[in-house]
Structure formats: structure tokens, C-alpha cells
Design a protein around this motif. Structure first.
Motif, PDB file in Angstrom:
ATOM      1  N   THR A 151       0.832  -1.195   0.000  1.00 48.62           N
ATOM      2  CA  THR A 151       0.000   0.000   0.000  1.00 48.62           C
ATOM      3  C   THR A 151       0.872   1.253   0.000  1.00 48.62           C
ATOM      4  OG1 THR A 151      -0.089   0.135   2.410  1.00 48.62           O
ATOM      5  CG2 THR A 151      -1.795  -1.198   1.312  1.00 48.62           C
ATOM      6  N   VAL A 152       0.268   2.370  -0.419  1.00 51.46           N
ATOM      7  CA  VAL A 152       0.970   3.652  -0.378  1.00 51.46           C
ATOM      8  C   VAL A 152       1.368   3.977   1.060  1.00 51.46           C
ATOM      9  CG1 VAL A 152       0.741   6.142  -0.751  1.00 51.46           C
ATOM     10  CG2 VAL A 152      -0.155   4.526  -2.448  1.00 51.46           C
ATOM     11  N   GLY A 153       0.466   3.706   1.997  1.00 51.54           N
ATOM     12  CA  GLY A 153       0.746   3.978   3.398  1.00 51.54           C
ATOM     13  C   GLY A 153       1.953   3.216   3.908  1.00 51.54           C
ATOM     14  N   ARG A 154       2.096   1.988   3.468  1.00 53.52           N
ATOM     15  CA  ARG A 154       3.254   1.194   3.926  1.00 53.52           C
ATOM     16  C   ARG A 154       4.551   1.793   3.400  1.00 53.52           C
ATOM     17  NH1 ARG A 154       4.464  -5.211   2.598  1.00 53.52           N
ATOM     18  NH2 ARG A 154       6.642  -5.183   3.304  1.00 53.52           N
ATOM     19  N   VAL A 155       4.542   2.254   2.150  1.00 49.99           N
ATOM     20  CA  VAL A 155       5.753   2.885   1.611  1.00 49.99           C
ATOM     21  C   VAL A 155       6.075   4.152   2.394  1.00 49.99           C
ATOM     22  CG1 VAL A 155       6.873   3.865  -0.418  1.00 49.99           C
ATOM     23  CG2 VAL A 155       5.293   1.946  -0.686  1.00 49.99           C
ATOM     24  N   VAL A 156       5.041   4.944   2.690  1.00 47.46           N
ATOM     25  CA  VAL A 156       5.259   6.179   3.443  1.00 47.46           C
ATOM     26  C   VAL A 156       5.872   5.880   4.807  1.00 47.46           C
ATOM     27  CG1 VAL A 156       4.116   8.154   4.535  1.00 47.46           C
ATOM     28  CG2 VAL A 156       3.454   7.451   2.221  1.00 47.46           C
ATOM     29  N   ARG A 157       5.334   4.877   5.500  1.00 47.99           N
ATOM     30  CA  ARG A 157       5.882   4.516   6.816  1.00 47.99           C
ATOM     31  C   ARG A 157       7.313   4.016   6.711  1.00 47.99           C
ATOM     32  NH1 ARG A 157       0.630   2.413   7.154  1.00 47.99           N
ATOM     33  NH2 ARG A 157       1.382   0.286   6.724  1.00 47.99           N
TER      34      ARG A 157
END
Length: 270
Positions: free
Chosen positions: A188-194
């Protein structure tokens, strides 16, 4: 044998040019700000840009209505005897209308050259550090607003892998191959951001928005309607799961696995 690298200041083209120079192979970069100035809207110096070229890496600009100019450039290249071409478009281009910019460039390259390789990469990890996502986040104090859902997964690929496949196709013989390039897993995009917090990425938060909100934010940055529409089409495809597919094409081209998110995050400050 000299290789011309278009889009030489872009995320992939820059890395293609760097690898050629690292190997001591003759190559020259072409873009509006590169060693050879290439402006798709100005044909006056195309003969100079192509001078001495035998192999070529071609990137078709996204959402710019310049597909016909790229096709004309390919015709010039064929006329002077360019032998091998690698054309980069985007994942899913094979399903696009035949008159779309990137699909038209693919067709023209196949028509003109015997040794042509097509690369269709997924979204790049480097979009978070130096590309589209990074540019959007900088304008929103680190918040990335995209028209995808929190659970939408994308098999992001590292620009270094895409560049490595391009170099392999230009140096060796991958003529007739069409590679859809993805990372080893969909995330997910969120996982990359984290995963990239504290690195060179300016993206600190992710917020899903609808297409109209994304359009407003993107147009406020001066992006063209055609470019925004093209991005929205790719985001819509991701929401339906079409960007989550992983392929083994990086391995097929390079004989190794693609770079995973963890390695990208560790090395993105280099």
C-alpha cells in the motif's frame, strides 16, 4: 556505437546514462537540460541530437499529447540507421487505445526497427523521493493526497531495476521482448510512506482523496488537464487491482530478483 538516452534527467533515464558511463560505454543524454538539448516540440535540431547514434532509449512523456512527435523522432532515427531501440511506456499501456501517446510510440517503434524492446514499468519507488508523489507532498507540507484507497496495493518497482533492464536490452540482444516491470510484492501507499520516513522522501503522511480533489490539487500546481487525466486513469486502474500484479520480468531480463521496499528505504538516502 553510441547510445542516445532521451529523458536523461528523469528518474530512469538519468540512471541509464550513469550506468553506461560507469561501464565506459559511449552514451549521450538528451532532454531539455541535458548534454544534447531535446525538446519534443522543436524539430529544428533533431539531426544534431541523433548524430552518431546507433542505439537509443526513448521515453514518451506522459499526458502531453506528444506521441506523434516521438513517432516522428523514431522515423528520423530509423532513417539514419539506428539499429536498436528500447521504448519505455508504463504498465498497462498494451491495453491503451492505439492512438494514445505511449501506445502509439510502441507501435511506431515495432514498425520501424527489427531490434526493439518495450519496457512497461509500474509506479516507481522513486516517485516518493524525487518524482510525482514527492512533488505533491512538498506542496502540502509532507501530506500526500492521492485518489486511491488505503488498502489499494501497488507492485512498485525501483527505478534502478528499470534502468538496469534498459541497459541490458541496449547492450545485449533483447529484441522483440516486452517486459512489464514490477517489484517483488504489492504494497500500500501507506506502507511505503511509513517505510521511508526519515529518508530523503518528503512524504510524511498519506491521505486518500477523490478524483475531483486530486484534480484540484494537481491543477493548482500548474499541471495540464491531459496529464492529470492520465494520472487519474492510472490511479483508477490501481484501485481495481490492476497495479498489484507482480511479474518475473526483472528476473527474466537480469537473472536476479527485483529490489524490495526494505532495500529501497535503506538506500534512499544514498
Amino acid at each position: 556505437m553510441k547510445t542516445l538516452v532521451t529523458g536523461a534527467t528523469g528518474m530512469v533515464g538519468r540512471r541509464v546514462l550513469t550506468e553506461f558511463k560507469r561501464r565506459g560505454l559511449p552514451a549521450v543524454g538528451a532532454s531539455r537540460t541535458a548534454e544534447r538539448r531535446l525538446d519534443w516540440t522543436d524539430t529544428s535540431n533533431w539531426a544534431e541530437v541523433l548524430e552518431g547514434t546507433t542505439r537509443m532509449f526513448v521515453v514518451t512523456p506522459v499526458g502531453t499529447a506528444l506521441g506523434h512527435r516521438v513517432a516522428a523522432f523514431l522515423e528520423r532515427a530509423a532513417a539514419i540507421g539506428v539499429e536498436r531501440v528500447v521504448v519505455m511506456s508504463a504498465m498497462g499501456t498494451e491495453h491503451a487505445p492505439s492512438d494514445s501517446d505511449q501506445r502509439a510510440a510502441e507501435f511506431k517503434a515495432k514498425e520501424l526497427f527489427e531490434r526493439v524492446t518495450v519496457l512497461r514499468p509500474n509506479w516507481l519507488f522513486q516517485d516518493f523521493t524525487e518524482g510525482t508523489f514527492a512533488n505533491l507532498a512538498r506542496s502540502r507540507n509532507g501530506r500526500l493526497e492521492l485518489p486511491v484507497k488505503r488498502r489499494t496495493e501497488i507492485a512498485f518497482v525501483d527505478a534502478r531495476d528499470v534502468a538496469a533492464v534498459a541497459v541490458a536490452a541496449l547492450v545485449d540482444d533483447h529484441g522483440g521482448k516486452e517486459y512489464t516491470l514490477t517489484g517483488p510484492e504489492a504494497v500500500t501507499v501507506g506502507r511505503v510512506v511509513r517505510s521511508t520516513k526519515g529518508t530523503d522522501s518528503p512524504v510524511w503522511r498519506f491521505k486518500p482523496v477523490d478524483e475531483s480533489r486530486f484534480y484540484y490539487r494537481a491543477s493548482d500546481r500548474g499541471w495540464s488537464d491531459r496529464y492529470i487525466d492520465t494520472l487519474n486513469e492510472r490511479f483508477a486502474a490501481a484501485v481495481t487491482g490492476r497495479a498489484a500484479e507482480t511479474t518475473d520480468d526483472v528476473h527474466a531480463a537480469l537473472g536476479r530478483e527485483p529490489i524490495p521496499l526494505g532495500r529501497f528505504a535503506r538506500e534512499s538516502t544514498l
